[in-house]
Scaffold this active site. Structure first.
Site, PDB file in Angstrom:
ATOM      1  N   ARG A   1       0.851  -1.204   0.000  1.00 48.39           N
ATOM      2  CA  ARG A   1       0.000   0.000   0.000  1.00 48.39           C
ATOM      3  C   ARG A   1       0.882   1.248   0.000  1.00 48.39           C
ATOM      4  NH1 ARG A   1      -3.150  -2.214   4.891  1.00 48.39           N
ATOM      5  NH2 ARG A   1      -3.916  -4.062   3.823  1.00 48.39           N
TER       6      ARG A   1
ATOM      7  N   GLU B   1     -10.370  -4.831   4.410  1.00 45.43           N
ATOM      8  CA  GLU B   1     -10.427  -6.276   4.145  1.00 45.43           C
ATOM      9  C   GLU B   1      -9.517  -7.015   5.115  1.00 45.43           C
ATOM     10  OE1 GLU B   1     -10.692  -7.561  -0.325  1.00 45.43           O
ATOM     11  OE2 GLU B   1      -9.453  -5.777  -0.196  1.00 45.43           O
ATOM     12  N   GLU B   2      -8.323  -6.481   5.308  1.00 46.93           N
ATOM     13  CA  GLU B   2      -7.357  -7.136   6.187  1.00 46.93           C
ATOM     14  C   GLU B   2      -7.944  -7.302   7.591  1.00 46.93           C
ATOM     15  OE1 GLU B   2      -3.597  -5.127   6.246  1.00 46.93           O
ATOM     16  OE2 GLU B   2      -2.568  -6.779   7.244  1.00 46.93           O
ATOM     17  N   GLY B   3      -8.584  -6.238   8.093  1.00 44.77           N
ATOM     18  CA  GLY B   3      -9.205  -6.296   9.414  1.00 44.77           C
ATOM     19  C   GLY B   3     -10.364  -7.271   9.453  1.00 44.77           C
TER      20      GLY B   3
END
Ligand SMILES: *[C@@H]1O[C@H](CO)[C@@H](O)[C@H](O)[C@H]1NC(C)=O
Ligand SMILES: *[C@@H]1O[C@H](CO)[C@@H](O)[C@H](O)[C@H]1NC(C)=O
Ligand SMILES: *[C@@H]1O[C@H](CO)[C@@H](O)[C@H](O)[C@H]1NC(C)=O
Ligand SMILES: *[C@@H]1O[C@H](CO)[C@@H](O)[C@H](O)[C@H]1NC(C)=O
Ligand SMILES: *[C@@H]1O[C@H](CO)[C@@H](O)[C@H](O)[C@H]1NC(C)=O
Length: 494
Positions: free
Chosen positions: A129, A167-169
């Protein structure tokens, strides 16, 4: 009918009934053990391309139970040698090459006939990112190169991409609750049951370049931006989830170094309280400022300038410097706010803290539910240890890691207490864990489960466990056959 033929008929009936009893017994045994046909196994794999390193996770599950909760397990993890893929910005083909070793390892584990059906993904997180912000051409090239490499293998490759912080969370939260069967449990009576909601866990994830917090808040949402909604096994969930870019531990420590050196006379050694007493290093300004996470407040004389730092090993001062990396003024007047103006409802429920939260606390022997005051005193004691003594006590530990445990532990405390606002009570609700159900906790499993539709949004309707009715009927049949057989025997010998 003569006596002989009567006896023959009785004997035949006897044999038939004994055979029936045996068949019934065998059938009922086979049914209740549930081993008639060996179920097929399916495999899947996900590369977790983090900021400081890449890991490949290989999962497997029985095909006939694809949609059941908790059936996917981790078969193998392979750590890719070298740094994270974002470090290959100047040599993208090398990012692809770095994955070869783990791909070969995966091909040796997944049986050849299963490889074609094995879904394969690569998800890149905060390191990419940041590279994407710095140089989009470079990040696109790196993704293209890793895709090229994975495509050469006979798996069902479904793409390499940068996943969002949200999304990661969310996927980390799904992984934990899937592994602990918090969404659905197959009950003894053969029905799918939804466990009470207090069994749902929150997720605390700490990487090198970002950190995520995800949980179900008590009250209403004030800020829809921080809300993720999904329907799993027929039930809707709305979680609070936020990812802080630049607040992974490596970027946070870099921010700490910038704060500790800003406005200092760099011709003399700069005191770093987060480093152990007696530690010395020469660093360049370039290494501190070459990240989008640092905004240069004043133009720097020269990025190639070097300066010396020395450790002073003081946990209290270390914690104080770390609290300056958050902007709390932007939260003043807002009751539900963590830092940098980000909305956060009060933490509630139980939490799992994994990845770097776990590694640092594991090294300090703090993962067995120690109270906050024990944690604080352990960290104080560790930080005060002399650098030479530390190195001789932990000769196998990598030097940079050994140096950073004090800083990382204080960073974790400042993040959980200062930023997320856990207190002495809610501290007890955090478990520092690496695995659940023998599977590593992280976003990768949740990602694969979602993209392969293995968590259906509707509740499963099939009842697979042998139910009471069938069981009672087989018992009845066995007893009937036995009674019949005994009756025949009685007639025969009379
Ligand atoms: C899993 O669920 C999907 C959609 O809900 C369905 O199409 C599929 O057949 C299910 N698979 C199994 C093995 O039950
Ligand atoms: C971005 O990366 C590409 C290739 O990796 C490189 O050629 C280019 O000079 C970089 N651009 C900047 C502004 O650094
Ligand atoms: C903190 O945030 C506020 C409001 O967003 C801003 O005005 C202030 O300059 C920030 N402080 C620092 C130290 O960056
Ligand atoms: C953690 O415990 C082990 C085993 O008791 C011990 O050898 C090690 O020194 C401890 N670690 C720290 C940082 O104190
Ligand atoms: C899972 O994937 C679907 C698309 O297949 C997407 O709409 C949904 O938002 C994803 N769930 C999560 C939690 O991201």
């Amino acid at each position: 009918m003569g006596a002989d033929s009567k006896q023959t008929v009785l004997l035949a009936l006897l044999i038939v009934s004994v055979v029936s009893v045996l068949i019934a017994l065998i059938l009922s045994l086979v049914r209740s053990v549930e081993v008639p046909i060996p179920p097929g196994t399916k495999y899947g794999m996900v590369f977790d391309a983090g900021s400081s390193h890449t890991s490949l996770f290989i999962y497997q599950w029985p095909t006939d139970k694809e949609n059941d909760t908790g059936v996917v397990s981790q078969t193998h993890v392979c750590d890719v040698e070298g740094p994270g893929i974002s470090s290959y910005a100047n040599d993208p083909p090398a990012a692809g090459k770095s994955l070869v070793h783990c791909l070969d390892e995966a091909m040796a584990i997944i049986p050849a006939e299963k490889q074609k059906a094995a879904p394969a993904y690569l998800g890149a997180t905060a390191g990419m990112r940041l590279l994407d912000l710095q140089n989009k051409t470079a990040s696109d090239k790196v993704l293209a190169e890793v895709s090229k490499t994975i495509s050469r293998y006979p798996v069902d490759f479904r793409g390499a991409r940068i996943i969002t912080g949200q999304e990661e969370g969310s996927y980390g939260w799904i992984t934990i609750n899937y592994l602990l069967e918090s969404f659905m449990k197959y009950s003894f009576s053969g029905h799918w049951m939804r466990p009470i909601s207090t069994r749902i866990y929150g997720a605390l994830d700490l990487g090198g370049a970002s950190t995520q917090i995800s949980f179900i808040p008590k009250g209403d949402f004030e800020d829809a931006k921080e809300k993720a909604e999904f329907k799993l096994y027929g039930f809707p969930y709305a979680i609070y989830t936020h990812s802080f870019l630049c607040y992974g531990q490596n970027q946070a420590l870099n921010q700490m170094l910038v704060k500790a050196t800003q406005g200092k006379d760099l011709t003399r050694p700069v005191d770093i309280p987060c480093y152990p007493k007696g530690y010395q290093q020469t660093i360049t300004l370039q290494s501190l400022y070459n990240t989008p996470c640092i905004v240069q407040s004043a133009p720097l004389a020269s990025l190639t300038q070097t300066f010396n730092v020395t450790g002073s090993g003081n946990a209290t001062q270390c914690y104080e410097i770390l609290t300056t990396i958050y902007n709390f003024t932007s939260c003043s007047g807002k009751p539900s706010c963590s830092f940098d103006g980000v909305y956060q409802p009060p933490v509630s429920g139980n939490f799992f803290a994994f990845s770097a939260f776990f590694y640092t606390f594991d090294f300090l022997n703090l993962t067995s539910g120690q109270s906050l005051s024990t944690v604080r005193s352990t960290v104080d004691t560790y930080c005060a240890r002399d650098w030479t003594e530390l190195q001789s006590s932990f000769p196998k530990e990598k030097v940079d890691r050994l140096r950073d445990y004090c800083a990382n532990a204080n960073y974790i405390l400042s993040l959980l207490l200062g930023a997320y606002k856990f207190n002495d009570d809610s501290w007890e609700s955090i478990s520092f864990m690496k695995q659940a159900a023998n599977t590593d906790i992280g976003w990768t499993l949740g990602y694969m489960l979602n993209l392969t539709n293995m968590i259906p949004s509707e509740a499963p309707s099939t009842v697979k466990v042998q139910n009471y009715g069938v069981w009672a009927a087989s018992i009845f049949f066995i007893v009937l056959c036995l009674a019949l057989g005994l009756f025949m025997l009685f007639l025969y010998f009379r």
